[in-house]
Enzyme design. Structure first.
Site, PDB file in Angstrom:
ATOM      1  N   HIS A  92       2.132  10.516  -0.502  1.00  0.00           N
ATOM      2  CA  HIS A  92       0.791  10.449  -1.082  1.00  0.00           C
ATOM      3  C   HIS A  92       0.323  11.838  -1.514  1.00  0.00           C
ATOM      4  CE1 HIS A  92      -3.716   9.606  -0.592  1.00  0.00           C
ATOM      5  NE2 HIS A  92      -3.320   8.867  -1.605  1.00  0.00           N
ATOM      6  N   ARG A  93       0.036  11.986  -2.819  1.00  0.00           N
ATOM      7  CA  ARG A  93      -0.346  13.283  -3.399  1.00  0.00           C
ATOM      8  C   ARG A  93       0.744  14.318  -3.085  1.00  0.00           C
ATOM      9  NH1 ARG A  93      -6.721  13.154  -1.336  1.00  0.00           N
ATOM     10  NH2 ARG A  93      -6.982  10.906  -1.639  1.00  0.00           N
TER      11      ARG A  93
ATOM     12  N   GLU B 233       3.327   9.866  -5.129  1.00  0.00           N
ATOM     13  CA  GLU B 233       2.152   9.454  -5.905  1.00  0.00           C
ATOM     14  C   GLU B 233       1.382  10.704  -6.279  1.00  0.00           C
ATOM     15  OE1 GLU B 233      -2.337   8.185  -5.689  1.00  0.00           O
ATOM     16  OE2 GLU B 233      -1.240   9.784  -4.664  1.00  0.00           O
TER      17      GLU B 233
ATOM     18  N   ASP C  33      -2.426  11.995  -8.629  1.00  0.00           N
ATOM     19  CA  ASP C  33      -3.660  11.572  -9.297  1.00  0.00           C
ATOM     20  C   ASP C  33      -3.861  12.390 -10.562  1.00  0.00           C
ATOM     21  OD1 ASP C  33      -4.691   9.838  -7.067  1.00  0.00           O
ATOM     22  OD2 ASP C  33      -4.537  11.762  -6.018  1.00  0.00           O
TER      23      ASP C  33
ATOM     24  N   HIS D 298      -7.240  15.124  -7.562  1.00  0.00           N
ATOM     25  CA  HIS D 298      -7.821  13.896  -7.020  1.00  0.00           C
ATOM     26  C   HIS D 298      -9.324  13.756  -7.254  1.00  0.00           C
ATOM     27  CE1 HIS D 298      -9.643  11.239  -4.013  1.00  0.00           C
ATOM     28  NE2 HIS D 298      -8.569  10.500  -4.229  1.00  0.00           N
TER      29      HIS D 298
ATOM     30  N   GLU E 205      -1.258   7.820 -10.839  1.00  0.00           N
ATOM     31  CA  GLU E 205      -2.556   7.141 -10.719  1.00  0.00           C
ATOM     32  C   GLU E 205      -3.560   7.787 -11.673  1.00  0.00           C
ATOM     33  OE1 GLU E 205      -4.537   6.937  -6.857  1.00  0.00           O
ATOM     34  OE2 GLU E 205      -6.377   6.365  -7.918  1.00  0.00           O
TER      35      GLU E 205
ATOM     36  N   LYS F 157      -7.254   8.402 -13.066  1.00  0.00           N
ATOM     37  CA  LYS F 157      -8.638   8.384 -12.580  1.00  0.00           C
ATOM     38  C   LYS F 157      -9.570   8.822 -13.702  1.00  0.00           C
ATOM     39  CE  LYS F 157      -7.889   9.223  -7.602  1.00  0.00           C
ATOM     40  NZ  LYS F 157      -8.333   7.916  -7.138  1.00  0.00           N
TER      41      LYS F 157
ATOM     42  N   ASP G 154       0.700  10.435   3.717  1.00  0.00           N
ATOM     43  CA  ASP G 154       0.612  11.894   3.596  1.00  0.00           C
ATOM     44  C   ASP G 154       1.750  12.565   4.358  1.00  0.00           C
ATOM     45  OD1 ASP G 154      -1.887  11.653   2.302  1.00  0.00           O
ATOM     46  OD2 ASP G 154      -2.943  11.612   4.233  1.00  0.00           O
TER      47      ASP G 154
HETATM   48  O1  G3P Z   1      -2.692   5.169  -4.977  1.00  0.00           O
HETATM   49  C1  G3P Z   1      -2.994   5.083  -3.626  1.00  0.00           C
HETATM   50  C2  G3P Z   1      -4.168   5.961  -3.279  1.00  0.00           C
HETATM   51  O2  G3P Z   1      -3.898   7.254  -3.754  1.00  0.00           O
HETATM   52  C3  G3P Z   1      -5.461   5.459  -3.872  1.00  0.00           C
HETATM   53  O3  G3P Z   1      -6.579   6.147  -3.433  1.00  0.00           O
HETATM   54  O4  G3P Z   1      -8.312   7.873  -3.515  1.00  0.00           O
HETATM   55  O5  G3P Z   1      -6.120   8.420  -2.496  1.00  0.00           O
HETATM   56  O6  G3P Z   1      -6.340   8.148  -4.954  1.00  0.00           O
HETATM   57  P1  G3P Z   1      -6.842   7.722  -3.625  1.00  0.00           P
HETATM   58 MG    MG Z   2      -4.269   8.410  -5.516  1.00  0.00          MG
END
Ligand code: G3P
Ligand code: MG
Length: 244
Positions: free
Chosen positions: A13-14, A40, A42, A55, A115, A117, A236
């Protein structure tokens, strides 16, 4: 294509946000070092419309800058320190562009979930800009990126503009969500792990989609979700979860 997708058990994540400043190249290198197969990230647009990997809507939490990302040109964002907030060891780590991040992730041999945004009214500009960059730098021989968003408008546009798989992001499952995901030919529903129930997983699988759950850092919780049928978990901490 969607039926050929191979879902990983874990998605960093990130990058590897527990071990390095989120959404930086350092975080993607760290995820690769920890054995992550996917990461992943953002995406937001800066002033001038260049997609950057970031993010929050605003700069304060993860940089030494102030204000909204969308109000800063790329050269202004590039002068910021996106690492020291996490640890002095990462001082002057920059905000990467999407192009830099995807090139790095591809070189590291990982797969990616992009992702998107968008700010209000920005959906078309964002989809066009992000897909143009991704098509330019993502290797044709690599498995395609998963394009996800909480914005239905973004996903509908992405579905119309490219053949890559779509991840429909939402907090919680409901029947209506399944219909909306179907309408953009989503390959997966990406849901908040706290609300995922076995009945949701069956309904989503019956509809031919995968279930991806965010964000889980506790190995016991990860095992519970996998046992329930969740296909992939955003974490994470790819290190502890792969050992757990
Ligand atoms: O894509 C999963 C997660 O990253 C979604 O929420 O706020 O962490 O971008 P957020
Ligand atoms: Mg995300």
């Amino acid at each position: 294509m969607i039926s050929q997708l191979r879902w990983p058990r874990l998605i960093g994540h990130r990058g590897a946000a527990k071990w390095a400043p989120e959404n930086t190249l350092a975080s993607f290198f760290c995820a690769a070092d920890l054995g992550a197969e996917w990461v992943e990230l953002d995406v937001r647009l800066c002033k001038g419309g260049i997609p950057v990997v970031f993010h929050d809507e605003t700069l304060e939490r993860t940089t030494n800058g102030l204000g909204r990302v969308a109000q800063h040109r790329l050269d202004e964002l590039k002068s910021l320190d996106a690492g020291t907030w996490f640890s002095p060891r990462f001082r002057d780590e920059p905000i990467p562009t999407l192009e830099e991040a995807l090139s790095t992730i591809a070189r590291l041999g990982m797969e990616v979930n992009i992702e998107l945004k968008p700010d209000q009214g920005e959906a078309l500009e964002m989809v066009q800009a992000a897909l143009a960059v991704a098509k330019k730098v993502w290797p044709e021989t690599a498995p395609p990126p998963l394009i996800s968003s909480f914005s239905h408008e973004v996903l509908a546009l992405a579905n119309g503009l490219c053949p890559w798989p779509i991840g429909y992001l939402a907090e919680r499952f409901d029947q209506d969500l399944l219909e909306r995901a179907r309408s953009v030919r989503a390959a997966s529903l990406n849901l908040n792990a706290n609300y995922v129930q076995p009945s949701h997983i069956s309904a989503i699988h019956d509809a031919g989609m995968a279930v991806l759950a965010y964000t889980v850092n506790d190995p016991t919780e990860a095992r519970r979700l996998w046992a329930m049928g969740v296909d992939s978990i955003f974490t994470d901490d790819p290190k502890s979860l792969s050992e757990g």
